[in-house]
Design a protein around this motif. Structure first.
Motif, PDB file in Angstrom:
ATOM      1  N   LEU A   1       0.950  -1.021   0.103  1.00 32.52           N
ATOM      2  CA  LEU A   1      -0.077  -0.129  -0.322  1.00 32.52           C
ATOM      3  C   LEU A   1       0.975   1.031  -0.105  1.00 32.52           C
ATOM      4  CD1 LEU A   1      -2.930  -1.427   2.638  1.00 32.52           C
ATOM      5  CD2 LEU A   1      -3.330  -0.720   0.463  1.00 32.52           C
ATOM      6  N   THR A   2       2.144   1.287   0.740  1.00 33.29           N
ATOM      7  CA  THR A   2       3.015   2.521   0.513  1.00 33.29           C
ATOM      8  C   THR A   2       3.241   2.642  -0.833  1.00 33.29           C
ATOM      9  OG1 THR A   2       3.608   2.483   3.174  1.00 33.29           O
ATOM     10  CG2 THR A   2       4.903   3.640   1.949  1.00 33.29           C
ATOM     11  N   ARG A   3       3.821   1.700  -1.204  1.00 35.87           N
ATOM     12  CA  ARG A   3       4.273   1.541  -3.060  1.00 35.87           C
ATOM     13  C   ARG A   3       4.165   2.221  -3.323  1.00 35.87           C
ATOM     14  NH1 ARG A   3       8.171   2.681  -6.157  1.00 35.87           N
ATOM     15  NH2 ARG A   3       8.908   1.646  -7.278  1.00 35.87           N
ATOM     16  N   THR A   4       2.333   1.850  -3.225  1.00 33.62           N
ATOM     17  CA  THR A   4       1.680   1.841  -4.651  1.00 33.62           C
ATOM     18  C   THR A   4       1.195   3.623  -4.548  1.00 33.62           C
ATOM     19  OG1 THR A   4      -0.879   1.581  -2.668  1.00 33.62           O
ATOM     20  CG2 THR A   4       0.616   0.653  -4.308  1.00 33.62           C
ATOM     21  N   GLY A   5       0.941   4.652  -2.985  1.00 38.35           N
ATOM     22  CA  GLY A   5       0.230   5.825  -3.512  1.00 38.35           C
ATOM     23  C   GLY A   5      -0.568   6.050  -2.539  1.00 38.35           C
TER      24      GLY A   5
ATOM     25  N   GLY B   1      -9.105  12.953   0.995  1.00 39.16           N
ATOM     26  CA  GLY B   1     -10.428  12.708   1.707  1.00 39.16           C
ATOM     27  C   GLY B   1     -10.745  11.462   0.543  1.00 39.16           C
ATOM     28  N   LYS B   2     -10.925  10.912  -0.307  1.00 40.73           N
ATOM     29  CA  LYS B   2     -11.281  10.050  -0.709  1.00 40.73           C
ATOM     30  C   LYS B   2      -9.803   8.723  -0.256  1.00 40.73           C
ATOM     31  CE  LYS B   2     -14.181  12.683  -3.290  1.00 40.73           C
ATOM     32  NZ  LYS B   2     -15.142  12.867  -4.168  1.00 40.73           N
ATOM     33  N   LEU B   3     -10.507   7.619  -0.953  1.00 41.42           N
ATOM     34  CA  LEU B   3     -10.022   6.134  -1.312  1.00 41.42           C
ATOM     35  C   LEU B   3     -10.553   5.434  -1.311  1.00 41.42           C
ATOM     36  CD1 LEU B   3      -7.501   4.282   0.117  1.00 41.42           C
ATOM     37  CD2 LEU B   3      -9.021   3.383   1.900  1.00 41.42           C
ATOM     38  N   ALA B   4     -10.150   4.847  -2.514  1.00 35.78           N
ATOM     39  CA  ALA B   4     -10.505   4.072  -3.465  1.00 35.78           C
ATOM     40  C   ALA B   4      -9.716   2.523  -3.449  1.00 35.78           C
ATOM     41  CB  ALA B   4     -11.039   4.418  -4.754  1.00 35.78           C
ATOM     42  N   LEU B   5      -9.870   1.796  -3.257  1.00 30.51           N
ATOM     43  CA  LEU B   5      -9.410   0.575  -2.830  1.00 30.51           C
ATOM     44  C   LEU B   5     -10.244  -1.013  -3.293  1.00 30.51           C
ATOM     45  CD1 LEU B   5      -6.643  -0.479  -1.972  1.00 30.51           C
ATOM     46  CD2 LEU B   5      -7.592  -0.760   0.515  1.00 30.51           C
TER      47      LEU B   5
ATOM     48  N   LEU C   1      -7.783  -4.080   5.813  1.00 28.03           N
ATOM     49  CA  LEU C   1      -8.040  -3.538   7.077  1.00 28.03           C
ATOM     50  C   LEU C   1      -6.546  -2.476   7.676  1.00 28.03           C
ATOM     51  CD1 LEU C   1      -8.560  -6.803   8.717  1.00 28.03           C
ATOM     52  CD2 LEU C   1     -10.325  -4.576   9.171  1.00 28.03           C
ATOM     53  N   GLU C   2      -5.783  -2.656   6.892  1.00 27.53           N
ATOM     54  CA  GLU C   2      -4.826  -2.759   7.010  1.00 27.53           C
ATOM     55  C   GLU C   2      -4.284  -1.198   6.194  1.00 27.53           C
ATOM     56  OE1 GLU C   2      -0.680  -1.789   8.518  1.00 27.53           O
ATOM     57  OE2 GLU C   2      -2.277  -3.156   8.659  1.00 27.53           O
ATOM     58  N   ALA C   3      -4.932  -0.593   5.110  1.00 23.86           N
ATOM     59  CA  ALA C   3      -5.558   0.991   4.480  1.00 23.86           C
ATOM     60  C   ALA C   3      -6.551   1.406   5.250  1.00 23.86           C
ATOM     61  CB  ALA C   3      -6.090   0.100   2.992  1.00 23.86           C
ATOM     62  N   LEU C   4      -6.780   0.777   6.609  1.00 28.07           N
ATOM     63  CA  LEU C   4      -7.825   1.790   7.009  1.00 28.07           C
ATOM     64  C   LEU C   4      -7.198   2.611   8.202  1.00 28.07           C
ATOM     65  CD1 LEU C   4     -11.216   0.266   6.851  1.00 28.07           C
ATOM     66  CD2 LEU C   4     -11.066   2.202   6.238  1.00 28.07           C
ATOM     67  N   SER C   5      -5.988   0.754   8.783  1.00 24.65           N
ATOM     68  CA  SER C   5      -5.542   1.539   9.611  1.00 24.65           C
ATOM     69  C   SER C   5      -3.754   2.663   9.474  1.00 24.65           C
ATOM     70  CB  SER C   5      -4.342   0.232  10.669  1.00 24.65           C
ATOM     71  OG  SER C   5      -5.199  -0.746  10.680  1.00 24.65           O
ATOM     72  N   MET C   6      -3.452   2.911   8.279  1.00 22.88           N
ATOM     73  CA  MET C   6      -3.008   3.576   8.032  1.00 22.88           C
ATOM     74  C   MET C   6      -3.138   4.691   7.651  1.00 22.88           C
ATOM     75  SD  MET C   6      -1.028   1.598   5.194  1.00 22.88           S
ATOM     76  CE  MET C   6       0.410   2.082   4.718  1.00 22.88           C
ATOM     77  N   LEU C   7      -4.360   4.770   7.243  1.00 21.70           N
ATOM     78  CA  LEU C   7      -5.580   6.040   7.256  1.00 21.70           C
ATOM     79  C   LEU C   7      -5.632   7.034   8.741  1.00 21.70           C
ATOM     80  CD1 LEU C   7      -8.240   5.511   4.296  1.00 21.70           C
ATOM     81  CD2 LEU C   7      -5.802   7.485   4.305  1.00 21.70           C
ATOM     82  N   ASN C   8      -5.497   5.743   9.655  1.00 21.48           N
ATOM     83  CA  ASN C   8      -5.843   6.612  11.141  1.00 21.48           C
ATOM     84  C   ASN C   8      -4.320   6.534  11.773  1.00 21.48           C
ATOM     85  OD1 ASN C   8      -8.810   7.683  11.262  1.00 21.48           O
ATOM     86  ND2 ASN C   8      -8.593   4.487   9.908  1.00 21.48           N
ATOM     87  N   ASP C   9      -3.201   6.543  11.173  1.00 22.77           N
ATOM     88  CA  ASP C   9      -1.700   6.649  11.569  1.00 22.77           C
ATOM     89  C   ASP C   9      -1.883   5.042  12.841  1.00 22.77           C
ATOM     90  OD1 ASP C   9      -1.219   8.540  10.317  1.00 22.77           O
ATOM     91  OD2 ASP C   9      -2.231  10.236  11.243  1.00 22.77           O
ATOM     92  N   LEU C  10      -2.535   4.540  12.813  1.00 20.43           N
ATOM     93  CA  LEU C  10      -2.263   2.813  13.253  1.00 20.43           C
ATOM     94  C   LEU C  10      -0.750   2.584  13.321  1.00 20.43           C
ATOM     95  CD1 LEU C  10      -5.819   2.121  14.106  1.00 20.43           C
ATOM     96  CD2 LEU C  10      -4.463   3.750  15.496  1.00 20.43           C
ATOM     97  N   PRO C  11       0.181   1.698  14.017  1.00 17.77           N
ATOM     98  CA  PRO C  11       0.922   1.008  13.461  1.00 17.77           C
ATOM     99  C   PRO C  11       0.575  -0.418  12.477  1.00 17.77           C
ATOM    100  CG  PRO C  11       0.433   0.681  15.792  1.00 17.77           C
ATOM    101  CD  PRO C  11      -0.582   1.643  15.339  1.00 17.77           C
ATOM    102  N   VAL C  12       1.443  -1.149  11.477  1.00 17.22           N
ATOM    103  CA  VAL C  12       0.865  -1.840  11.329  1.00 17.22           C
ATOM    104  C   VAL C  12       1.027  -3.043  12.321  1.00 17.22           C
ATOM    105  CG1 VAL C  12       1.945  -3.392   9.957  1.00 17.22           C
ATOM    106  CG2 VAL C  12       2.444  -1.460   9.500  1.00 17.22           C
ATOM    107  N   ARG C  13       0.211  -4.185  12.558  1.00 14.77           N
ATOM    108  CA  ARG C  13      -0.022  -5.434  13.719  1.00 14.77           C
ATOM    109  C   ARG C  13       0.477  -6.395  12.991  1.00 14.77           C
ATOM    110  NH1 ARG C  13      -3.921  -2.789  11.923  1.00 14.77           N
ATOM    111  NH2 ARG C  13      -4.620  -4.629  11.008  1.00 14.77           N
ATOM    112  N   GLU C  14       1.201  -7.430  13.984  1.00 14.60           N
ATOM    113  CA  GLU C  14       1.495  -8.391  13.482  1.00 14.60           C
ATOM    114  C   GLU C  14       0.860  -9.878  14.351  1.00 14.60           C
ATOM    115  OE1 GLU C  14       3.823  -9.075  11.724  1.00 14.60           O
ATOM    116  OE2 GLU C  14       4.287  -6.936  11.126  1.00 14.60           O
TER     117      GLU C  14
END
Length: 79
Positions: free
Chosen positions: A12-16, A25-29, A41-54
């Motif tokens: 997700l980070t690599r795609t920008g 303010g819009k996400l099309a995924l 789930l990861e996109a939503l977490s990243m948008l909310n500045d939450l850390p990557v879960r392991e």
């Protein structure tokens, strides 16, 4: 086996797409794998500045849903 959250976050980070979504303010995924929803789930977490879960191998988010039924989950796992 679900894709690891760290790999999904890297993709997700690599795609920008996350930076683009934060700017306009819009996400099309679309998650083409239709499995555990890791990309979504990861996109939503990243948008909310939450850390990557392991913890995906131990704690599926499904387990916290109000409609979750333990007996159905155990029967599915037993198959």
């Amino acid at each position: 086996v679900p894709i690891k959250y760290s790999l999904a976050a890297s993709i997700l980070t690599r795609t920008g797409i996350i930076d683009h979504a934060k700017k306009n303010g819009k996400l099309a995924l679309w998650d083409p794998f239709c499995g555990s929803g890791t990309f979504l789930l990861e996109a939503l977490s990243m948008l909310n500045d939450l850390p990557v879960r392991e913890d995906i191998d131990k704690n599926f988010h499904l387990l916290k849903w109000p409609c979750f039924k333990q007996e159905y989950f155990e029967a599915f796992q037993a198959q």
